[in-house]
Design an enzyme around this catalytic site. Structure first.
Site, PDB file in Angstrom:
ATOM      1  N   CYS A   1     -30.652  38.272   3.870  1.00  0.00           N
ATOM      2  CA  CYS A   1     -32.100  38.055   3.946  1.00  0.00           C
ATOM      3  C   CYS A   1     -32.570  37.107   2.847  1.00  0.00           C
ATOM      4  O   CYS A   1     -31.948  36.988   1.785  1.00  0.00           O
ATOM      5  CB  CYS A   1     -32.851  39.369   3.764  1.00  0.00           C
ATOM      6  SG  CYS A   1     -32.677  40.535   5.111  1.00  0.00           S
TER       7      CYS A   1
ATOM      8  N   GLU B   1     -35.161  37.481   0.839  1.00  0.00           N
ATOM      9  CA  GLU B   1     -35.578  38.168  -0.390  1.00  0.00           C
ATOM     10  C   GLU B   1     -34.386  38.413  -1.300  1.00  0.00           C
ATOM     11  O   GLU B   1     -34.437  38.171  -2.512  1.00  0.00           O
ATOM     12  CB  GLU B   1     -36.235  39.518  -0.069  1.00  0.00           C
ATOM     13  CG  GLU B   1     -37.494  39.420   0.758  1.00  0.00           C
ATOM     14  CD  GLU B   1     -37.229  39.478   2.254  1.00  0.00           C
ATOM     15  OE1 GLU B   1     -36.220  38.906   2.718  1.00  0.00           O
ATOM     16  OE2 GLU B   1     -38.049  40.086   2.965  1.00  0.00           O
TER      17      GLU B   1
ATOM     18  N   TYR C   1     -22.212  38.312  12.310  1.00  0.00           N
ATOM     19  CA  TYR C   1     -23.610  38.652  12.029  1.00  0.00           C
ATOM     20  C   TYR C   1     -23.874  39.415  10.721  1.00  0.00           C
ATOM     21  O   TYR C   1     -24.773  39.049   9.965  1.00  0.00           O
ATOM     22  CB  TYR C   1     -24.226  39.427  13.197  1.00  0.00           C
ATOM     23  CG  TYR C   1     -24.459  38.615  14.457  1.00  0.00           C
ATOM     24  CD1 TYR C   1     -24.049  37.280  14.568  1.00  0.00           C
ATOM     25  CD2 TYR C   1     -25.093  39.194  15.549  1.00  0.00           C
ATOM     26  CE1 TYR C   1     -24.258  36.562  15.738  1.00  0.00           C
ATOM     27  CE2 TYR C   1     -25.305  38.470  16.722  1.00  0.00           C
ATOM     28  CZ  TYR C   1     -24.888  37.152  16.812  1.00  0.00           C
ATOM     29  OH  TYR C   1     -25.114  36.440  17.961  1.00  0.00           O
TER      30      TYR C   1
HETATM   31  N1  THU Z   1     -34.900  38.730   7.516  1.00  0.00           N
HETATM   32  C1  THU Z   1     -35.199  38.343   6.235  1.00  0.00           C
HETATM   33  O1  THU Z   1     -34.676  37.352   5.737  1.00  0.00           O
HETATM   34  N2  THU Z   1     -36.070  39.108   5.540  1.00  0.00           N
HETATM   35  C2  THU Z   1     -36.737  40.177   6.043  1.00  0.00           C
HETATM   36  O2  THU Z   1     -37.485  40.818   5.319  1.00  0.00           O
HETATM   37  C3  THU Z   1     -36.566  40.571   7.429  1.00  0.00           C
HETATM   38  C4  THU Z   1     -35.451  39.902   8.155  1.00  0.00           C
HETATM   39  C5  THU Z   1     -33.977  37.891   8.287  1.00  0.00           C
HETATM   40  C6  THU Z   1     -32.622  38.490   8.510  1.00  0.00           C
HETATM   41  C7  THU Z   1     -32.177  37.743   9.756  1.00  0.00           C
HETATM   42  O3  THU Z   1     -31.616  36.502   9.375  1.00  0.00           O
HETATM   43  C8  THU Z   1     -33.469  37.471  10.503  1.00  0.00           C
HETATM   44  O4  THU Z   1     -34.518  37.615   9.550  1.00  0.00           O
HETATM   45  C9  THU Z   1     -33.718  38.407  11.673  1.00  0.00           C
HETATM   46  O5  THU Z   1     -33.583  39.733  11.286  1.00  0.00           O
END
Ligand code: THU
Length: 137
Positions: free
Chosen positions: A54, A56, A49
């Site tokens: 993310c 961004e 995990y």
């Molecule tokens: N996630 C993002 O890609 N950007 C965010 O700003 C919040 C969370 C993703 C990380 C993970 O793959 C999933 O969303 C759940 O947390």
């Protein structure tokens, strides 16, 4: 078409590429650089995990890998099952990564449900009193 509309649409267009088999929470981001170019990214999860990333950061690192060093706006879209029913605000780590390549007072962070339904912040609003590269000079 405004820069904002284009950015939101670019993020929406690549949401289908999000790889989120564990959370089913799909996110996409599009970053506008000082050069005028736009780079996209999606969240990419991993069976281990913490190895996931993310959307961004993926978009910003994509831009950096292409030689960009200044970002001026970023649009973010996302939701469970790829359904964008709410504004997806960036996590703390992603806010700090934005800080590396932007003036916090000038970077526009757009969280959108559609090209016409969005909220805008500056990075300074989302990450006040922040630590950045100039502290290390
Ligand atoms: N996630 C993002 O890609 N950007 C965010 O700003 C919040 C969370 C993703 C990380 C993970 O793959 C999933 O969303 C759940 O947390």
């Amino acid at each position: 078409m405004t820069d904002r509309t284009k950015l939101i649409q670019a993020a929406l267009d690549c949401l289908k590429n999000s790889y989120a088999p564990y959370s089913q929470f799909n996110v996409a981001a599009a970053v506008l650089c000082a050069s005028g170019k736009v780079y996209t990214g999606v969240n990419v999860e991993n069976a281990s995990y913490p190895a996931g990333i993310c959307a961004e950061r993926n978009a910003i690192f994509h831009a950096a890998a292409c030689g960009e060093r200044e970002i001026t706006a970023i649009a973010i879209v996302g939701g469970k099952g790829g359904i964008v029913s709410d504004y997806c605000t960036p996590c703390g780590v992603c806010r700090q990564v934005m800080r590396e390549f932007a003036d916090p007072g000038k970077l526009t962070v757009i969280v959108a449900k559609s090209p016409d339904d969005y909220k805008e912040f500056t990075l300074a609003q989302l990450l006040p009193e922040s630590f950045g590269p100039e502290f290390l000079k």
